[in-house]
Design a protein around this motif. Structure first.
Motif, PDB file in Angstrom:
ATOM      1  N   ALA A 110       0.776  -1.177   0.039  1.00 55.75           N
ATOM      2  CA  ALA A 110       0.093  -0.047  -0.154  1.00 55.75           C
ATOM      3  C   ALA A 110       0.844   1.294   0.128  1.00 55.75           C
ATOM      4  N   VAL A 111       1.977   1.145   0.679  1.00 49.23           N
ATOM      5  CA  VAL A 111       2.794   2.382   0.919  1.00 49.23           C
ATOM      6  C   VAL A 111       3.371   2.620  -0.606  1.00 49.23           C
ATOM      7  N   GLN A 112       4.111   1.560  -0.987  1.00 49.83           N
ATOM      8  CA  GLN A 112       4.399   1.324  -2.125  1.00 49.83           C
ATOM      9  C   GLN A 112       3.665   2.121  -3.570  1.00 49.83           C
ATOM     10  N   GLY A 113       2.092   1.707  -3.206  1.00 50.85           N
ATOM     11  CA  GLY A 113       1.361   2.376  -4.033  1.00 50.85           C
ATOM     12  C   GLY A 113       1.053   3.826  -3.990  1.00 50.85           C
ATOM     13  N   LEU A 114       1.047   4.286  -2.704  1.00 50.15           N
ATOM     14  CA  LEU A 114       1.362   5.802  -2.666  1.00 50.15           C
ATOM     15  C   LEU A 114       2.472   6.614  -3.152  1.00 50.15           C
TER      16      LEU A 114
END
Length: 502
Positions: A110-114
């Motif tokens: 999810a943080v990668q997606g951010l």
């Protein structure tokens, strides 16, 4: 032009190199995980719902926050936010590699997606800043070809890494690339800004929550029951939140997604076909990589190599498709490319079986790859030429966001169709679930091809009058000086040709 030609060419080459490398890294990480799903499942456990979230956690955050990432770049500086997004993406990649279990892996994704949500839309805007209008089709073609090569090499690189090392190393690969791009981006990219806007926090929360509720219901539908209160409530809440989001965007003074952009037919149509294309593409890739390994018995690297007739063609064809769109327009290329993908995916669904020769799989893979190649550059050309220069950042973010929302929905729907008709217990049962899921993808491609016919070919043909260059701060003008910030259109302007917001 206040900068000499060698200076302009150097800036263009650096921008093309850096933005293409960043796009390659994001594209690679987006698809390389699908190759690792069987290994992750064996190591960390989980069913189809859990595995889908290792993909959806990334793409959902990515899609929901893309337009916010674009807004940050427009307000605080595109280069500055590009570097910050790159740093977040690199750090999250390391966290994913170190994840001890599925919950930690999903959180890191999810943080990668951010980070990717800030990074990717700015690659297209920074490239538009650096490239003259009359050469953007070729530049977008090269950019799209490099991004397409991530699709091609993702399964192969992922398979080789998993075979020789472990699935964790598919995330470690991003770290040295990110660390190299950070100082180069700071030194070689020109800073630029768009129209300063406030952040649309309510719009961001409404859009993200609405899409999340819909995807969660799709993922949970088979296990919880499609008529269960949990699933039905998710669909209702998601739909209501998205309606409220649209109403908010129409009323707020600083919308995350200016609804006036959709008054223009070209912008609306190109985003609809982008969403449908990614719906079919991501849903199909999510299951086919598992089919080649779990049913056909190939190792991860063998499965990746056998996907090359589909995934490698964009490396060669996409730059030529971009140059062709500069000459003849984009409508015909998009219609034909999407139709090829529809035929290819339907063909693959028809021949798939627990035991089928690889030779029988090659023709549909080639058709699908050729069709994807003809989509990537023309669609970018239409998006960036259909809006004013000061709106190109938000248009890029909106377009990329909607495409990735299509990818999220594609994975969720394909997983739901697969679970409703098949499962992992045997090869025959897997194929029973795979076949209707692939036909769903083929249908999405076909609908997108028909929708592309609605594009005006006159508009989809690039024009210097419409494709106004951006002005980077701290440098000379990026194009001929103009006293009017609005692009002009020769002759009378119809509703179809009118610029958004005009």
């Amino acid at each position: 032009m206040t900068t000499d030609d060698p200076t302009r060419r150097t800036r263009t080459l650096w921008a093309l190199t850096i933005t293409s490398a960043a796009g390659f890294m994001i594209g690679l990480d987006n698809l390389i995980v699908t190759t690792a799903l069987p290994a992750i499942r064996q190591d960390l456990g989980g069913g189809i719902d859990d595995l889908s979230w290792t993909v959806n956690a990334y793409t959902l955050c990515f899609a929901a926050l893309l337009m916010t990432g674009s807004t940050l770049g427009e307000r605080f500086g595109r280069r500055r936010m590009f570097v910050i997004g790159l740093a977040v993406f690199t750090a999250a990649s390391a966290a994913a590699a170190l994840a001890p279990g599925l919950p930690a892996l999903i959180a890191a994704r999810a943080v990668q997606g951010l980070g990717a949500a800030v990074l990717l839309p700015l690659t297209l805007t920074l490239l538009t800043v650096a490239v003259p209008a009359e050469r953007r089709g070729m530049a977008f073609g090269i950019w799209g070809g490099v991004n397409g090569s991530a699709v091609a090499l993702g399964p192969v690189i992922g398979g080789a890494v998993i075979d020789q090392l472990s699935w964790q190393w598919i995330f470690w690969l991003n770290v040295p690339v990110g660390l190299l791009l950070l100082p180069v981006s700071r030194l070689r990219l020109a800073e630029s800004h768009g129209s300063a806007r406030r952040l649309d926090v309510p719009g961001t929360l409404l859009a993200a929550s609405g899409v999340f509720a819909l995807v969660l219901s799709l993922v949970r539908g088979e296990s919880a029951g499609w008529r269960s209160a949990e699933v039905l409530a998710g669909f209702v809440v998601g739909a209501v939140l998205l309606v409220v989001f649209v109403r908010w965007e129409l009323r707020t003074s600083s919308p995350m997604l200016p609804m006036r952009l959709f008054r223009h037919r070209a912008f609306s149509v190109v985003n609809a076909i982008g969403l449908l294309n990614f719906f079919g593409l991501f849903g199909s890739v999510f299951l086919l990589t598992q089919y080649l390994q779990g049913v056909q018995g190939y190792s991860p690297v063998e499965a990746g190599v056998r996907m090359l007739p589909w995934t490698a063609l964009p490396i060669v064809v996409t730059p030529f498709a971009g140059m062709l769109s500069d000459r003849v327009g984009s409508r015909g290329i998009l219609v034909f490319g999407l139709a090829l993908q529809a035929v290819g995916m339907a063909w693959y669904a028809a021949v798939t079986a627990p035991r089928v020769s690889y030779a029988a799989q090659i023709p549909p893979l080639v058709l699908s790859g050729l069709g994807m190649s003809l989509f990537l550059a023309p669609v970018a050309n239409v998006v960036m030429s259909s809006v004013r220069s000061e709106e190109q950042g938000i248009a890029s973010g909106a377009s990329t966001s909607l495409r990735n929302i299509g990818g999220v929905l594609g994975v969720a729907v394909s997983g739901a169709v697969f679970s409703a008709n098949g499962g992992y217990r045997s090869a025959a049962l897997f194929v029973d679930g795979l076949r209707p899921a692939l036909f769903i993808g083929a249908t999405a491609f076909a609908v997108a091809s028909v929708a592309a016919l609605m594009l005006s070919n006159r508009y989809s043909r690039p024009s210097r009058h419409r494709a106004e260059n951006l002005r980077p701060s701290g440098t000379g003008t990026a194009g001929p000086p103009s006293t009017d910030s609005r692009p002009s259109t020769p002759g009378p302007t119809t509703d179809d040709e009118r610029q958004p917001g005009a």
